[in-house]
Design a protein around this motif. Structure first.
Motif, PDB file in Angstrom:
ATOM      1  N   ALA A  82      42.086  43.016  32.084  1.00 39.07           N
ATOM      2  CA  ALA A  82      41.753  43.673  33.357  1.00 39.07           C
ATOM      3  C   ALA A  82      40.838  42.798  34.193  1.00 39.07           C
ATOM      4  O   ALA A  82      41.026  42.654  35.408  1.00 39.07           O
ATOM      5  CB  ALA A  82      41.110  45.036  33.088  1.00 39.07           C
ATOM      6  N   VAL A  83      39.853  42.201  33.541  1.00 36.69           N
ATOM      7  CA  VAL A  83      38.934  41.311  34.260  1.00 36.69           C
ATOM      8  C   VAL A  83      39.679  40.072  34.750  1.00 36.69           C
ATOM      9  O   VAL A  83      39.499  39.638  35.886  1.00 36.69           O
ATOM     10  CB  VAL A  83      37.723  40.940  33.367  1.00 36.69           C
ATOM     11  N   ALA A  84      40.550  39.510  33.909  1.00 35.39           N
ATOM     12  CA  ALA A  84      41.312  38.319  34.303  1.00 35.39           C
ATOM     13  C   ALA A  84      42.192  38.617  35.516  1.00 35.39           C
ATOM     14  O   ALA A  84      42.248  37.819  36.466  1.00 35.39           O
ATOM     15  CB  ALA A  84      42.168  37.827  33.133  1.00 35.39           C
ATOM     16  N   ALA A  85      42.862  39.756  35.524  1.00 35.62           N
ATOM     17  CA  ALA A  85      43.704  40.138  36.660  1.00 35.62           C
ATOM     18  C   ALA A  85      42.860  40.345  37.913  1.00 35.62           C
ATOM     19  O   ALA A  85      43.266  39.985  39.025  1.00 35.62           O
ATOM     20  CB  ALA A  85      44.486  41.405  36.328  1.00 35.62           C
ATOM     21  N   THR A  86      41.683  40.909  37.741  1.00 33.21           N
ATOM     22  CA  THR A  86      40.774  41.111  38.871  1.00 33.21           C
ATOM     23  C   THR A  86      40.339  39.778  39.462  1.00 33.21           C
ATOM     24  O   THR A  86      40.376  39.587  40.681  1.00 33.21           O
ATOM     25  CB  THR A  86      39.540  41.931  38.423  1.00 33.21           C
ATOM     26  N   LEU A  87      39.948  38.851  38.608  1.00 28.03           N
ATOM     27  CA  LEU A  87      39.507  37.535  39.087  1.00 28.03           C
ATOM     28  C   LEU A  87      40.636  36.821  39.824  1.00 28.03           C
ATOM     29  O   LEU A  87      40.411  36.213  40.878  1.00 28.03           O
ATOM     30  CB  LEU A  87      39.016  36.675  37.921  1.00 28.03           C
ATOM     31  N   ALA A  88      41.836  36.907  39.293  1.00 23.87           N
ATOM     32  CA  ALA A  88      42.984  36.262  39.942  1.00 23.87           C
ATOM     33  C   ALA A  88      43.238  36.880  41.314  1.00 23.87           C
ATOM     34  O   ALA A  88      43.497  36.157  42.289  1.00 23.87           O
ATOM     35  CB  ALA A  88      44.221  36.383  39.056  1.00 23.87           C
ATOM     36  N   GLY A  89      43.152  38.183  41.404  1.00 28.20           N
ATOM     37  CA  GLY A  89      43.363  38.853  42.682  1.00 28.20           C
ATOM     38  C   GLY A  89      42.305  38.512  43.709  1.00 28.20           C
ATOM     39  O   GLY A  89      42.613  38.253  44.881  1.00 28.20           O
ATOM     40  N   VAL A  90      41.052  38.479  43.277  1.00 27.71           N
ATOM     41  CA  VAL A  90      39.956  38.152  44.193  1.00 27.71           C
ATOM     42  C   VAL A  90      40.061  36.701  44.652  1.00 27.71           C
ATOM     43  O   VAL A  90      39.828  36.392  45.824  1.00 27.71           O
ATOM     44  CB  VAL A  90      38.592  38.425  43.524  1.00 27.71           C
ATOM     45  N   ALA A  91      40.437  35.814  43.748  1.00 27.61           N
ATOM     46  CA  ALA A  91      40.526  34.382  44.094  1.00 27.61           C
ATOM     47  C   ALA A  91      41.500  34.137  45.235  1.00 27.61           C
ATOM     48  O   ALA A  91      41.289  33.218  46.036  1.00 27.61           O
ATOM     49  CB  ALA A  91      40.919  33.579  42.861  1.00 27.61           C
ATOM     50  N   VAL A 113      41.879  35.699  47.923  1.00 26.81           N
ATOM     51  CA  VAL A 113      41.245  35.934  49.218  1.00 26.81           C
ATOM     52  C   VAL A 113      40.557  34.666  49.745  1.00 26.81           C
ATOM     53  O   VAL A 113      40.336  34.529  50.941  1.00 26.81           O
ATOM     54  CB  VAL A 113      40.228  37.099  49.098  1.00 26.81           C
ATOM     55  N   PHE A 114      40.258  33.740  48.846  1.00 24.92           N
ATOM     56  CA  PHE A 114      39.552  32.519  49.245  1.00 24.92           C
ATOM     57  C   PHE A 114      40.491  31.418  49.746  1.00 24.92           C
ATOM     58  O   PHE A 114      40.015  30.352  50.136  1.00 24.92           O
ATOM     59  CB  PHE A 114      38.700  32.007  48.076  1.00 24.92           C
ATOM     60  N   ALA A 115      41.778  31.675  49.737  1.00 22.49           N
ATOM     61  CA  ALA A 115      42.732  30.683  50.243  1.00 22.49           C
ATOM     62  C   ALA A 115      42.393  30.360  51.700  1.00 22.49           C
ATOM     63  O   ALA A 115      42.174  31.251  52.509  1.00 22.49           O
ATOM     64  CB  ALA A 115      44.156  31.214  50.132  1.00 22.49           C
ATOM     65  N   GLY A 116      42.304  29.087  52.011  1.00 22.91           N
ATOM     66  CA  GLY A 116      41.979  28.664  53.370  1.00 22.91           C
ATOM     67  C   GLY A 116      40.498  28.688  53.694  1.00 22.91           C
ATOM     68  O   GLY A 116      40.114  28.399  54.830  1.00 22.91           O
ATOM     69  N   ARG A 117      39.660  29.024  52.717  1.00 31.71           N
ATOM     70  CA  ARG A 117      38.214  29.105  52.964  1.00 31.71           C
ATOM     71  C   ARG A 117      37.456  28.020  52.198  1.00 31.71           C
ATOM     72  O   ARG A 117      36.239  28.090  52.074  1.00 31.71           O
ATOM     73  CB  ARG A 117      37.676  30.484  52.542  1.00 31.71           C
ATOM     74  N   TYR A 118      38.168  27.019  51.710  1.00 34.12           N
ATOM     75  CA  TYR A 118      37.520  25.998  50.873  1.00 34.12           C
ATOM     76  C   TYR A 118      36.351  25.320  51.569  1.00 34.12           C
ATOM     77  O   TYR A 118      35.253  25.248  51.017  1.00 34.12           O
ATOM     78  CB  TYR A 118      38.544  24.937  50.423  1.00 34.12           C
ATOM     79  N   GLU A 119      36.554  24.824  52.781  1.00 34.20           N
ATOM     80  CA  GLU A 119      35.499  24.048  53.445  1.00 34.20           C
ATOM     81  C   GLU A 119      34.261  24.914  53.709  1.00 34.20           C
ATOM     82  O   GLU A 119      33.134  24.482  53.486  1.00 34.20           O
ATOM     83  CB  GLU A 119      36.016  23.425  54.744  1.00 34.20           C
ATOM     84  N   GLN A 146      33.298  24.765  40.252  1.00 35.52           N
ATOM     85  CA  GLN A 146      34.187  23.625  40.057  1.00 35.52           C
ATOM     86  C   GLN A 146      35.139  23.468  41.242  1.00 35.52           C
ATOM     87  O   GLN A 146      35.449  22.357  41.646  1.00 35.52           O
ATOM     88  CB  GLN A 146      34.962  23.774  38.751  1.00 35.52           C
ATOM     89  N   TRP A 147      35.590  24.581  41.788  1.00 39.09           N
ATOM     90  CA  TRP A 147      36.490  24.542  42.947  1.00 39.09           C
ATOM     91  C   TRP A 147      35.825  23.902  44.152  1.00 39.09           C
ATOM     92  O   TRP A 147      36.401  23.028  44.795  1.00 39.09           O
ATOM     93  CB  TRP A 147      36.963  25.958  43.275  1.00 39.09           C
ATOM     94  N   ARG A 188      44.201  22.253  45.124  1.00 37.68           N
ATOM     95  CA  ARG A 188      44.108  23.196  44.005  1.00 37.68           C
ATOM     96  C   ARG A 188      43.372  24.451  44.461  1.00 37.68           C
ATOM     97  O   ARG A 188      42.396  24.387  45.186  1.00 37.68           O
ATOM     98  CB  ARG A 188      43.385  22.550  42.821  1.00 37.68           C
ATOM     99  N   SER A 189      43.837  25.589  44.013  1.00 36.29           N
ATOM    100  CA  SER A 189      43.274  26.861  44.448  1.00 36.29           C
ATOM    101  C   SER A 189      42.102  27.288  43.573  1.00 36.29           C
ATOM    102  O   SER A 189      41.952  26.827  42.434  1.00 36.29           O
ATOM    103  CB  SER A 189      44.343  27.948  44.395  1.00 36.29           C
TER     104      SER A 189
END
Length: 197
Positions: free
Chosen positions: A82-91, A93-99, A160-161, A178-179
């Motif tokens: 459940a936690v792993a699925a949550t982390l994947a889902g939240v991650a 949202v950060f697409a395009g926000r790297y900089e 790390q990201w 890398r995402s």
């Protein structure tokens, strides 16, 4: 200057990030941020309570995203699944926000007060994850352990990201397209190795 300024919040955020990098967080004032954005100090305070809020304005929404994402995970999932699925889902949202994320992390790591605020934010999310797991029937201390472990994994993967070390400098990280999800997934894999002995 007119009463209505288009994209005032975005302009203030951009100006603040520039000034924090150029002068440092402590040496930057709300008036300077507003001036750089071409706005009044009053406009700044309509959008942000203080200059820290430029960096933490989305904290409540991020916390709710964790809670809502966990609530959407199928009931049959184990606490760690459940936690792993949550982390994947939240991650996602950060697409395009790297900089922005990289710059924000660098500014936070350079200031003790901001580091403390970030840790408080993460502790709050961990507590909410544990609460959500308890609602799913996970007993203590498993719910708290899974919540804490999830936030530790997210924090390590995020660092790390963005590729920013504790001194605020760059380290190999989120370059190459890398995402965040990939880094979080790798950190979760490392946790499983550690826990598996």
């Amino acid at each position: 200057m007119g009463r209505w300024e288009p994209n005032a919040r975005g302009r203030l955020e951009q100006a603040a990030m520039e000034l924090y990098r150029e002068r440092g967080f402590e040496q930057t004032t709300a008036a300077q941020i507003a001036s750089r954005a071409g706005l009044t100090e009053r406009t700044f305070f309509r959008h942000y309570a203080d200059k820290r809020e430029v960096l933490f304005a989305g904290a409540a929404q991020l916390e709710e995203l964790f809670v809502d994402t966990l609530a959407g995970v199928p009931a049959a999932a184990t606490p760690l699944e459940a936690v792993a699925a949550t982390l994947a889902g939240v991650a996602e949202v950060f697409a395009g926000r790297y900089e922005f994320a990289r710059q924000r992390q660098s500014i936070i790591l350079a200031n003790e007060e901001l580091r403390e605020r970030e840790l408080i934010k993460l502790a709050s999310i961990s507590a909410r994850l544990a609460e959500g797991l308890r609602r799913r029937g996970v007993a203590e201390p498993a719910a708290s352990l899974a919540g804490e472990a999830g936030i530790a994994v997210f924090k390590v993967g995020f660092e790390q990201w963005v590729g920013v070390d504790a001194g605020g400098g760059g380290v190999p990280g989120g370059k190459g397209g890398r995402s965040l999800g990939e880094f979080v997934g790798e950190a979760l894999g490392e946790l499983r190795v550690v826990v598996g002995g």
